[in-house]
Design a protein around this motif. Structure first.
Motif, PDB file in Angstrom:
ATOM      1  N   LEU A  59       0.837  -1.196   0.000  1.00 25.58           N
ATOM      2  CA  LEU A  59       0.000   0.000   0.000  1.00 25.58           C
ATOM      3  C   LEU A  59       0.875   1.249   0.000  1.00 25.58           C
ATOM      4  O   LEU A  59       1.898   1.302   0.686  1.00 25.58           O
ATOM      5  N   GLU A  60       0.460   2.245  -0.775  1.00 25.52           N
ATOM      6  CA  GLU A  60       1.205   3.500  -0.883  1.00 25.52           C
ATOM      7  C   GLU A  60       2.679   3.237  -1.188  1.00 25.52           C
ATOM      8  O   GLU A  60       3.581   3.648  -0.442  1.00 25.52           O
ATOM      9  N   ILE A 126     -16.584  -7.035  -3.596  1.00 24.45           N
ATOM     10  CA  ILE A 126     -16.130  -5.705  -3.174  1.00 24.45           C
ATOM     11  C   ILE A 126     -14.647  -5.577  -3.533  1.00 24.45           C
ATOM     12  O   ILE A 126     -14.296  -4.988  -4.531  1.00 24.45           O
ATOM     13  N   ASN A 127     -13.795  -6.154  -2.686  1.00 21.68           N
ATOM     14  CA  ASN A 127     -12.363  -6.227  -2.985  1.00 21.68           C
ATOM     15  C   ASN A 127     -12.018  -7.677  -3.289  1.00 21.68           C
ATOM     16  O   ASN A 127     -11.223  -8.300  -2.599  1.00 21.68           O
ATOM     17  N   ASP A 128     -12.645  -8.195  -4.346  1.00 20.18           N
ATOM     18  CA  ASP A 128     -12.509  -9.613  -4.686  1.00 20.18           C
ATOM     19  C   ASP A 128     -11.486  -9.806  -5.802  1.00 20.18           C
ATOM     20  O   ASP A 128     -11.511  -9.087  -6.807  1.00 20.18           O
ATOM     21  N   PHE A 129     -10.626 -10.795  -5.607  1.00 17.47           N
ATOM     22  CA  PHE A 129      -9.565 -11.094  -6.565  1.00 17.47           C
ATOM     23  C   PHE A 129      -9.556 -12.595  -6.849  1.00 17.47           C
ATOM     24  O   PHE A 129      -9.894 -13.406  -5.984  1.00 17.47           O
ATOM     25  N   HIS A 147     -10.300 -17.757  -4.999  1.00 17.64           N
ATOM     26  CA  HIS A 147     -11.106 -16.544  -4.871  1.00 17.64           C
ATOM     27  C   HIS A 147     -10.843 -15.961  -3.489  1.00 17.64           C
ATOM     28  O   HIS A 147     -11.090 -16.604  -2.478  1.00 17.64           O
ATOM     29  N   ILE A 148     -10.334 -14.718  -3.469  1.00 17.48           N
ATOM     30  CA  ILE A 148      -9.946 -14.088  -2.211  1.00 17.48           C
ATOM     31  C   ILE A 148     -10.580 -12.704  -2.124  1.00 17.48           C
ATOM     32  O   ILE A 148     -10.526 -11.926  -3.086  1.00 17.48           O
ATOM     33  N   ARG A 149     -11.186 -12.416  -0.964  1.00 20.44           N
ATOM     34  CA  ARG A 149     -11.760 -11.082  -0.725  1.00 20.44           C
ATOM     35  C   ARG A 149     -11.004 -10.425   0.424  1.00 20.44           C
ATOM     36  O   ARG A 149     -10.900 -10.980   1.518  1.00 20.44           O
ATOM     37  N   PHE A 150     -10.480  -9.236   0.154  1.00 23.87           N
ATOM     38  CA  PHE A 150      -9.779  -8.464   1.171  1.00 23.87           C
ATOM     39  C   PHE A 150     -10.734  -7.480   1.844  1.00 23.87           C
ATOM     40  O   PHE A 150     -11.737  -7.072   1.247  1.00 23.87           O
ATOM     41  N   ASN A 151     -10.398  -7.080   3.064  1.00 27.80           N
ATOM     42  CA  ASN A 151     -11.178  -6.027   3.708  1.00 27.80           C
ATOM     43  C   ASN A 151     -10.841  -4.680   3.075  1.00 27.80           C
ATOM     44  O   ASN A 151      -9.975  -4.597   2.194  1.00 27.80           O
ATOM     45  N   LYS A 152     -11.509  -3.633   3.520  1.00 23.68           N
ATOM     46  CA  LYS A 152     -11.358  -2.320   2.861  1.00 23.68           C
ATOM     47  C   LYS A 152      -9.945  -1.754   3.021  1.00 23.68           C
ATOM     48  O   LYS A 152      -9.492  -0.965   2.182  1.00 23.68           O
ATOM     49  N   PHE A 154      -7.193  -3.651   3.059  1.00 23.76           N
ATOM     50  CA  PHE A 154      -6.263  -4.601   2.440  1.00 23.76           C
ATOM     51  C   PHE A 154      -5.221  -5.109   3.431  1.00 23.76           C
ATOM     52  O   PHE A 154      -4.072  -5.350   3.073  1.00 23.76           O
ATOM     53  N   ASP A 155      -5.652  -5.299   4.687  1.00 21.48           N
ATOM     54  CA  ASP A 155      -4.728  -5.882   5.660  1.00 21.48           C
ATOM     55  C   ASP A 155      -5.276  -7.173   6.262  1.00 21.48           C
ATOM     56  O   ASP A 155      -4.720  -7.710   7.215  1.00 21.48           O
ATOM     57  N   LYS A 156      -6.367  -7.680   5.693  1.00 16.15           N
ATOM     58  CA  LYS A 156      -6.955  -8.918   6.171  1.00 16.15           C
ATOM     59  C   LYS A 156      -7.757  -9.574   5.051  1.00 16.15           C
ATOM     60  O   LYS A 156      -8.366  -8.891   4.229  1.00 16.15           O
ATOM     61  N   ILE A 157      -7.752 -10.907   5.032  1.00 15.05           N
ATOM     62  CA  ILE A 157      -8.574 -11.664   4.087  1.00 15.05           C
ATOM     63  C   ILE A 157      -9.888 -12.001   4.766  1.00 15.05           C
ATOM     64  O   ILE A 157      -9.899 -12.610   5.838  1.00 15.05           O
ATOM     65  N   GLU A 158     -10.998 -11.585   4.156  1.00 17.58           N
ATOM     66  CA  GLU A 158     -12.326 -11.803   4.750  1.00 17.58           C
ATOM     67  C   GLU A 158     -13.008 -13.064   4.237  1.00 17.58           C
ATOM     68  O   GLU A 158     -13.897 -13.597   4.898  1.00 17.58           O
ATOM     69  N   PHE A 159     -12.608 -13.518   3.051  1.00 16.92           N
ATOM     70  CA  PHE A 159     -13.290 -14.670   2.442  1.00 16.92           C
ATOM     71  C   PHE A 159     -12.330 -15.370   1.511  1.00 16.92           C
ATOM     72  O   PHE A 159     -11.541 -14.730   0.805  1.00 16.92           O
ATOM     73  N   GLU A 160     -12.381 -16.702   1.499  1.00 22.44           N
ATOM     74  CA  GLU A 160     -11.579 -17.498   0.574  1.00 22.44           C
ATOM     75  C   GLU A 160     -12.410 -18.649   0.034  1.00 22.44           C
ATOM     76  O   GLU A 160     -13.223 -19.221   0.754  1.00 22.44           O
ATOM     77  N   ASP A 161     -12.197 -18.955  -1.211  1.00 23.10           N
ATOM     78  CA  ASP A 161     -12.837 -20.105  -1.835  1.00 23.10           C
ATOM     79  C   ASP A 161     -11.898 -20.630  -2.915  1.00 23.10           C
ATOM     80  O   ASP A 161     -11.040 -19.893  -3.415  1.00 23.10           O
ATOM     81  N   ILE A 162     -12.061 -21.878  -3.260  1.00 23.57           N
ATOM     82  CA  ILE A 162     -11.236 -22.474  -4.319  1.00 23.57           C
ATOM     83  C   ILE A 162     -12.156 -23.019  -5.401  1.00 23.57           C
ATOM     84  O   ILE A 162     -13.119 -23.733  -5.112  1.00 23.57           O
TER      85      ILE A 162
END
Length: 199
Positions: A59-60, A126-129, A147-152, A154-162
């Motif tokens: 970040l930054e 939202i922040n899904d990659f 499939h990974i979703r970060f919080n707003k 970008f310092d934590k993963i909120e959701f994961e799927d394969i």
């Protein structure tokens, strides 16, 4: 060399096209594979040695050169399993003054590309990659999309799927006009189309 600013090895660089000067934005990388850049956010993926593939968040990046630790720190092991004084592969980054990966994979997944998937693809995103993997062992998360979703922040993963595909995924691109993901698959070889079906 990844730790030496005098070398371009193991670095993420931005190059000034008018001056042809490389600027170091991060260092301590082993083998960078995927790169997502938007404004003040850089997400990179890299191969670890035997284990220890990483997803790194920067970040930054203009404010400070982040150091991700290779070859001092890694969650993987050397292929020959021998200790190396100049590459001890400590099992912590933070303890030795380096930036921790936001996620690491042991065993490795043969990590490759990373792309952002927008809300147009799925209104819940939202922040899904999507992070692609190669490798050869599907039960370890290889041959799949992560499939990974970060919080707003970008310092934590909120959701994961394969999403297992059973194919080595070399590259991905989101096609906005068709609202699909194109995948370059190696095993077949083939180009695949991933889209959301409303059932």
């Amino acid at each position: 060399k990844p730790q030496r600013d005098s070398s371009i090895f193991g670095k993420i660089l931005f190059i000034s096209l008018d001056k042809n000067i490389p600027l170091i934005f991060s260092k301590g990388h082993r083998v960078a594979q995927g790169l997502y850049v938007q404004n003040d956010l850089i997400i990179s993926t890299e191969h670890g040695p035997r284990g220890g593939d990483e997803i790194n968040i920067n970040l930054e990046p203009e404010n400070e050169v982040e150091n991700y630790g290779w070859p001092i720190s890694s969650y993987g092991e050397h292929y020959d399993k021998e200790y190396k004084e100049d590459a001890p592969l400590h099992k912590s980054h933070k303890k030795f003054g380096f930036t921790e990966p936001i996620k690491y994979f042991t065993p490795s997944i043969g990590i490759s590309d990373v792309i952002k998937i927008p809300k147009t693809f799925n209104e819940k995103f939202i922040n899904d990659f999507f992070v692609a993997s190669m490798g050869s062992v599907i039960t370890e998360g290889d041959l799949s999309i992560h499939h990974i979703r970060f919080n707003k922040d970008f310092d934590k993963i909120e959701f994961e799927d394969i999403i297992p595909l059973g194919q080595r995924i070399r590259d991905m691109i989101f096609v906005r006009e068709q609202n699909i993901v194109l995948l370059v698959l190696e095993n077949t070889p083939a180009i695949a189309i991933l889209k959301l079906e409303n059932i």
